[in-house]
Design a protein around this motif. Structure first.
Motif, mmCIF file in Angstrom:
data_model
loop_
_atom_site.group_PDB
_atom_site.id
_atom_site.type_symbol
_atom_site.label_atom_id
_atom_site.label_comp_id
_atom_site.label_asym_id
_atom_site.label_seq_id
_atom_site.Cartn_x
_atom_site.Cartn_y
_atom_site.Cartn_z
ATOM 1 N N MET A 1 -6.537 -0.611 -6.712
ATOM 2 C CA MET A 1 -5.500 -1.599 -6.834
ATOM 3 C C MET A 1 -4.629 -1.563 -5.581
ATOM 4 S SD MET A 1 -2.733 -1.839 -9.861
ATOM 5 C CE MET A 1 -1.667 -3.217 -9.988
ATOM 6 N N MET A 2 -4.371 -2.724 -5.002
ATOM 7 C CA MET A 2 -3.535 -2.803 -3.814
ATOM 8 C C MET A 2 -2.077 -2.676 -4.215
ATOM 9 S SD MET A 2 -5.071 -5.742 -1.402
ATOM 10 C CE MET A 2 -6.047 -6.812 -2.449
ATOM 11 N N SER A 3 -1.341 -1.948 -3.424
ATOM 12 C CA SER A 3 0.086 -1.845 -3.685
ATOM 13 C C SER A 3 0.830 -2.652 -2.657
ATOM 14 C CB SER A 3 0.524 -0.384 -3.633
ATOM 15 O OG SER A 3 0.282 0.141 -2.360
ATOM 16 N N GLU A 4 2.023 -3.053 -3.027
ATOM 17 C CA GLU A 4 2.825 -3.852 -2.117
ATOM 18 C C GLU A 4 3.295 -3.002 -0.951
ATOM 19 O OE1 GLU A 4 5.834 -6.164 -3.912
ATOM 20 O OE2 GLU A 4 6.952 -6.408 -2.064
ATOM 21 N N ALA A 5 3.117 -3.520 0.214
ATOM 22 C CA ALA A 5 3.615 -2.847 1.406
ATOM 23 C C ALA A 5 5.107 -3.091 1.510
ATOM 24 C CB ALA A 5 2.899 -3.380 2.644
ATOM 25 N N PRO A 6 5.857 -2.144 2.050
ATOM 26 C CA PRO A 6 7.278 -2.360 2.213
ATOM 27 C C PRO A 6 7.533 -3.645 2.980
ATOM 28 C CG PRO A 6 6.705 -0.099 2.766
ATOM 29 C CD PRO A 6 5.429 -0.845 2.553
ATOM 30 N N GLY A 7 8.418 -4.466 2.444
ATOM 31 C CA GLY A 7 8.740 -5.720 3.093
ATOM 32 C C GLY A 7 7.757 -6.824 2.774
ATOM 33 N N GLY A 8 6.795 -6.566 1.875
ATOM 34 C CA GLY A 8 5.796 -7.566 1.521
ATOM 35 C C GLY A 8 6.384 -8.657 0.659
ATOM 36 N N ALA A 9 5.670 -9.782 0.569
ATOM 37 C CA ALA A 9 6.164 -10.941 -0.153
ATOM 38 C C ALA A 9 5.801 -10.903 -1.633
ATOM 39 C CB ALA A 9 5.618 -12.215 0.485
ATOM 40 N N GLY A 10 4.895 -10.055 -2.037
ATOM 41 C CA GLY A 10 4.498 -10.032 -3.435
ATOM 42 C C GLY A 10 3.451 -8.976 -3.676
ATOM 43 N N GLU A 11 3.019 -8.869 -4.940
ATOM 44 C CA GLU A 11 2.043 -7.853 -5.290
ATOM 45 C C GLU A 11 0.749 -8.049 -4.492
ATOM 46 O OE1 GLU A 11 1.590 -6.934 -9.457
ATOM 47 O OE2 GLU A 11 -0.564 -6.766 -9.142
ATOM 48 N N GLY A 12 0.307 -6.964 -3.883
ATOM 49 C CA GLY A 12 -0.936 -7.004 -3.134
ATOM 50 C C GLY A 12 -0.804 -7.596 -1.743
ATOM 51 N N SER A 13 0.406 -7.970 -1.344
ATOM 52 C CA SER A 13 0.551 -8.550 -0.009
ATOM 53 C C SER A 13 0.755 -7.450 1.025
ATOM 54 C CB SER A 13 1.726 -9.528 0.025
ATOM 55 O OG SER A 13 2.942 -8.846 -0.171
ATOM 56 N N PHE A 14 0.449 -7.793 2.237
ATOM 57 C CA PHE A 14 0.600 -6.853 3.335
ATOM 58 C C PHE A 14 1.483 -7.498 4.396
ATOM 59 C CE2 PHE A 14 -3.351 -5.750 1.263
ATOM 60 C CZ PHE A 14 -3.207 -4.378 1.111
ATOM 61 N N ASN A 15 2.295 -6.692 5.040
ATOM 62 C CA ASN A 15 3.228 -7.178 6.035
ATOM 63 C C ASN A 15 3.095 -6.348 7.305
ATOM 64 O OD1 ASN A 15 5.372 -7.954 7.598
ATOM 65 N ND2 ASN A 15 6.942 -7.445 6.106
ATOM 66 N N PRO A 16 2.401 -6.866 8.313
ATOM 67 C CA PRO A 16 2.195 -6.076 9.532
ATOM 68 C C PRO A 16 3.476 -5.813 10.313
ATOM 69 C CG PRO A 16 1.421 -8.309 9.851
ATOM 70 C CD PRO A 16 1.770 -8.174 8.389
ATOM 71 N N TYR A 17 4.555 -6.492 9.959
ATOM 72 C CA TYR A 17 5.823 -6.245 10.640
ATOM 73 C C TYR A 17 6.530 -5.011 10.092
ATOM 74 C CZ TYR A 17 4.869 -10.695 12.715
ATOM 75 O OH TYR A 17 4.253 -11.705 13.409
ATOM 76 N N SER A 18 6.002 -4.477 9.015
ATOM 77 C CA SER A 18 6.500 -3.223 8.456
ATOM 78 C C SER A 18 5.653 -2.083 9.006
ATOM 79 C CB SER A 18 6.391 -3.256 6.924
ATOM 80 O OG SER A 18 6.663 -1.992 6.386
ATOM 81 N N ARG A 19 6.311 -1.060 9.549
ATOM 82 C CA ARG A 19 5.561 0.020 10.207
ATOM 83 C C ARG A 19 4.651 0.792 9.250
ATOM 84 N NH1 ARG A 19 10.037 4.286 12.124
ATOM 85 N NH2 ARG A 19 11.319 2.533 11.656
ATOM 86 N N ALA A 20 4.936 0.784 7.962
ATOM 87 C CA ALA A 20 4.123 1.536 7.004
ATOM 88 C C ALA A 20 2.912 0.753 6.509
ATOM 89 C CB ALA A 20 4.987 1.942 5.805
ATOM 90 N N CYS A 21 2.823 -0.502 6.851
ATOM 91 C CA CYS A 21 1.746 -1.340 6.333
ATOM 92 C C CYS A 21 0.416 -1.038 7.033
ATOM 93 C CB CYS A 21 2.104 -2.810 6.512
ATOM 94 S SG CYS A 21 0.887 -3.909 5.761
ATOM 95 N N PRO A 22 -0.667 -0.842 6.256
ATOM 96 C CA PRO A 22 -1.969 -0.551 6.866
ATOM 97 C C PRO A 22 -2.516 -1.718 7.688
ATOM 98 C CG PRO A 22 -2.211 -0.857 4.504
ATOM 99 C CD PRO A 22 -0.732 -0.847 4.793
ATOM 100 N N SER A 23 -2.045 -2.924 7.439
ATOM 101 C CA SER A 23 -2.532 -4.059 8.222
ATOM 102 C C SER A 23 -2.121 -3.941 9.684
ATOM 103 C CB SER A 23 -2.032 -5.387 7.636
ATOM 104 O OG SER A 23 -0.626 -5.500 7.759
ATOM 105 N N ARG A 24 -1.033 -3.224 9.965
ATOM 106 C CA ARG A 24 -0.596 -3.034 11.354
ATOM 107 C C ARG A 24 -1.641 -2.238 12.136
ATOM 108 N NH1 ARG A 24 5.278 -1.004 13.493
ATOM 109 N NH2 ARG A 24 5.885 -3.001 12.615
ATOM 110 N N ARG A 25 -2.142 -1.157 11.560
ATOM 111 C CA ARG A 25 -3.167 -0.348 12.233
ATOM 112 C C ARG A 25 -4.467 -1.139 12.375
ATOM 113 N NH1 ARG A 25 -0.654 2.952 8.816
ATOM 114 N NH2 ARG A 25 -2.315 2.959 7.293
ATOM 115 N N PHE A 26 -4.760 -1.937 11.363
ATOM 116 C CA PHE A 26 -5.977 -2.743 11.424
ATOM 117 C C PHE A 26 -5.880 -3.795 12.530
ATOM 118 C CE2 PHE A 26 -8.797 -6.144 9.596
ATOM 119 C CZ PHE A 26 -9.979 -5.487 9.853
#
Length: 133
Positions: A1-26
């Motif tokens: 199950m995907m968890s919300e990244a800090p600063g995300g817009a909703g459940e399962g969303s990812f926010n690359p502008y948040s340093r903890a978000c895995p989408s940033r590394r990707f």
């Protein structure tokens, strides 16, 4: 199950502008020169490729870097690796459907870069002249 990244817009969303978000590394991985070129080489080939064929297409990539890039692309689900029970062993690589989708996007970026390269070179020259470099 995907968890919300800090600063995300909703459940399962990812926010690359948040340093903890895995989408940033990707995104960092996707922006790597070798990643872009290996995906492009596989896309242009249009059929499964052997390691050596990819290496010849991507001029200047080391064996170690190609190995690392292919492993990372396979791990992320962008490349499919096929190993055949033959003597000598044969391994081929091809883009997965998700990798094909990404390749279409990267082709647009590649086209933009090559189409604007002279503008970039001119801008660099102007900047260097104006800034005494």
């Amino acid at each position: 199950m995907m968890s919300e990244a800090p600063g995300g817009a909703g459940e399962g969303s990812f926010n690359p502008y948040s340093r903890a978000c895995p989408s940033r590394r990707f995104l960092k991985f996707l922006g790597d020169l070798w990643t872009v070129l290996v995906i492009g080489a596989l896309y242009e080939a249009g059929s499964p490729q052997r390691f050596t064929e990819i290496s010849l297409r991507v001029d200047g990539i080391s064996t170690k870097m190609l190995t690392n890039t292919l492993r990372a692309l396979e791990r992320d689900g962008l490349v499919l690796r096929h190993q055949y029970a033959e003597m000598p062993p044969r391994v081929t690589y091809e883009l997965s459907p998700m990798g094909q989708d990404l390749a279409n996007v990267l082709r647009d970026v590649e086209g933009w870069a090559t189409g604007h390269m002279q503008d970039v070179l001119d801008a660099r020259e102007s900047y260097d002249v104006a800034h005494g470099e």
